[in-house]
Scaffold this active site. Structure first.
Site, mmCIF file in Angstrom:
data_model
loop_
_atom_site.group_PDB
_atom_site.id
_atom_site.type_symbol
_atom_site.label_atom_id
_atom_site.label_comp_id
_atom_site.label_asym_id
_atom_site.label_seq_id
_atom_site.Cartn_x
_atom_site.Cartn_y
_atom_site.Cartn_z
ATOM 1 N N ASP A 1 -12.986 3.056 3.243
ATOM 2 C CA ASP A 1 -12.249 3.837 2.243
ATOM 3 C C ASP A 1 -11.253 2.954 1.501
ATOM 4 O O ASP A 1 -10.568 3.402 0.587
ATOM 5 C CB ASP A 1 -11.590 5.079 2.856
ATOM 6 C CG ASP A 1 -10.579 4.747 3.938
ATOM 7 O OD1 ASP A 1 -10.439 3.558 4.298
ATOM 8 O OD2 ASP A 1 -9.929 5.694 4.445
ATOM 9 N N SER A 2 -11.219 1.643 1.867
ATOM 10 C CA SER A 2 -10.490 0.664 1.052
ATOM 11 C C SER A 2 -11.112 0.579 -0.340
ATOM 12 O O SER A 2 -10.533 -0.021 -1.247
ATOM 13 C CB SER A 2 -10.499 -0.716 1.723
ATOM 14 O OG SER A 2 -11.805 -1.068 2.144
ATOM 15 N N ASP A 29 -16.774 5.077 6.203
ATOM 16 C CA ASP A 29 -15.513 5.764 6.532
ATOM 17 C C ASP A 29 -15.556 7.222 6.105
ATOM 18 O O ASP A 29 -15.935 7.530 4.965
ATOM 19 C CB ASP A 29 -14.349 5.102 5.760
ATOM 20 C CG ASP A 29 -13.617 4.069 6.587
ATOM 21 O OD1 ASP A 29 -13.634 4.167 7.833
ATOM 22 O OD2 ASP A 29 -13.024 3.156 5.983
ATOM 23 N N LYS A 38 -17.078 6.133 10.558
ATOM 24 C CA LYS A 38 -15.843 5.645 11.205
ATOM 25 C C LYS A 38 -14.730 6.630 10.891
ATOM 26 O O LYS A 38 -14.642 7.112 9.754
ATOM 27 C CB LYS A 38 -15.473 4.237 10.709
ATOM 28 C CG LYS A 38 -14.124 3.745 11.242
ATOM 29 C CD LYS A 38 -13.938 2.253 11.046
ATOM 30 C CE LYS A 38 -13.416 1.834 9.705
ATOM 31 N NZ LYS A 38 -12.126 2.405 9.296
ATOM 32 N N GLU A 60 -10.348 7.496 11.721
ATOM 33 C CA GLU A 60 -9.073 6.925 12.159
ATOM 34 C C GLU A 60 -8.365 7.875 13.124
ATOM 35 O O GLU A 60 -8.292 9.078 12.866
ATOM 36 C CB GLU A 60 -8.167 6.664 10.952
ATOM 37 C CG GLU A 60 -8.716 5.622 10.001
ATOM 38 C CD GLU A 60 -7.773 5.329 8.827
ATOM 39 O OE1 GLU A 60 -6.657 5.869 8.780
ATOM 40 O OE2 GLU A 60 -8.185 4.541 7.951
ATOM 41 N N GLU A 85 -6.566 -2.466 14.039
ATOM 42 C CA GLU A 85 -5.977 -3.038 12.821
ATOM 43 C C GLU A 85 -4.495 -3.352 13.018
ATOM 44 O O GLU A 85 -3.715 -2.491 13.431
ATOM 45 C CB GLU A 85 -6.160 -2.064 11.640
ATOM 46 C CG GLU A 85 -5.579 -2.622 10.336
ATOM 47 C CD GLU A 85 -6.057 -1.912 9.078
ATOM 48 O OE1 GLU A 85 -6.939 -1.040 9.163
ATOM 49 O OE2 GLU A 85 -5.518 -2.251 7.994
HETATM 50 O O1 KIV Z 1 -11.413 0.787 4.770
HETATM 51 C C1 KIV Z 1 -11.486 -0.343 5.274
HETATM 52 O O2 KIV Z 1 -11.795 -1.345 4.621
HETATM 53 C C2 KIV Z 1 -11.186 -0.472 6.697
HETATM 54 C C3 KIV Z 1 -11.070 -1.855 7.246
HETATM 55 C C4 KIV Z 1 -9.797 -2.461 6.840
HETATM 56 C C5 KIV Z 1 -11.247 -1.879 8.709
HETATM 57 O O3 KIV Z 1 -11.034 0.489 7.373
#
Ligand code: KIV
Length: 271
Positions: free
Chosen positions: A51-52, A90, A120, A122, A189
């Protein structure tokens, strides 16, 4: 992909074997077809559609605004490119917290509409019910502990997490809970290297670090950061493998100047 090749070379089972034999796992993010083709062909084991994307693709300050539809668009583009790596997507903020039925619906949409391999999410104990429900549908889940960027408004800072004993103890507990629930891996992280080493030694599933030291079973970076596309982000943990900002700026500047000077296209570059 044909039916025979529809299972990728890297599976969640393979990652577990890699941990057992001490082979490090290389993970990178990708958000589009062209980048994912390069990353996959270069031998990365796990591609994260993170989600980055909210930051590096959409220009948002935080990962909070990205939607499930946006994530699905990026994940579809990546999956079309990938032959070997495991593709993890994510679940974005607001699509799994607080309601495990909503979490399952979100994960099912990701799997059905993108054909990715896993999701994934969090958090630890707070999202455990969602983890159980998603896993019960046969969807592999990767956990993410430590600095969890979707909680930035709670943390108020992107500083290193779990420096104090109480937060470190909770993180260790959460890692065990996620592993026992059936998560196939856990991203750690921005936490102290010693704490990441302890978690890596204690849990049977692979840990993937970002700013968590060298003892983790694998490492992950955001592709735009490690390629030096993003100049404004320089945390201590980041190693830049290229300066694409400079390479791209130079290329675009020369193109502009060639067009202005009537040098491009030349007679060889036309029909
Ligand atoms: O969204 C992302 O890129 C991440 C990584 C930093 C692990 O969750």
């Amino acid at each position: 992909m044909s039916v025979e090749s529809s299972v990728r070379a890297v599976t969640t089972y393979r990652l577990m074997e890699m941990k057992q034999r001490g082979e490090k796992i290389a993970m990178l993010t990708s958000y589009d077809y062209s980048m994912a083709r390069i990353v996959d062909a270069a031998g990365v084991d796990v591609i994260l559609v993170g989600d980055s994307a909210a930051n590096v693709m959409a220009g948002y300050e935080t990962t909070v605004p990205i939607t499930l539809d946006m994530m699905i668009y990026h994940a579809r583009s990546v999956v079309r490119a990938v032959r070997r790596a495991l593709v993890v997507v994510d679940l974005p903020f607001g699509t799994y917290q607080g309601n495990s039925k909503v979490a399952l619906d979100s994960a099912v949409r990701i799997m059905k509409e993108t054909e990715a391999d896993a999701v994934k999410i969090e958090g630890g104990e707070e999202i455990l019910e969602s983890v159980h429900r998603i896993l019960s549908a046969g969807i592999p889940v990767m956990g993410h502990l430590g600095l969890t960027p979707q909680s930035i408004h709670k943390f108020g800072t992107y500083a290193v997490r779990a420096r104090d004993e109480a937060e470190a103890a909770k993180l260790v507990r959460d890692a065990h809970l996620l592993s026992e629930a059936g998560c196939f891996g856990i991203v750690l992280e921005k936490i102290p290297a010693q704490l990441a080493a302890r978690v890596t030694a204690e849990v049977p599933v692979p840990t993937i670090g970002i700013g968590a030291g060298g003892a983790c079973d694998g490492q992950v970076l955001v592709i735009h950061d490690m390629l030096g596309i993003n100049k404004g982000f320089s945390p201590r943990f980041l190693r830049r493998y290229a300066d694409l900002h400079e390479v791209m700026t130079d290329a675009v500047t020369r193109y502009v100047s060639d067009v202005k000077a009537c040098d491009f296209p030349n007679t060889e570059e036309q029909y």
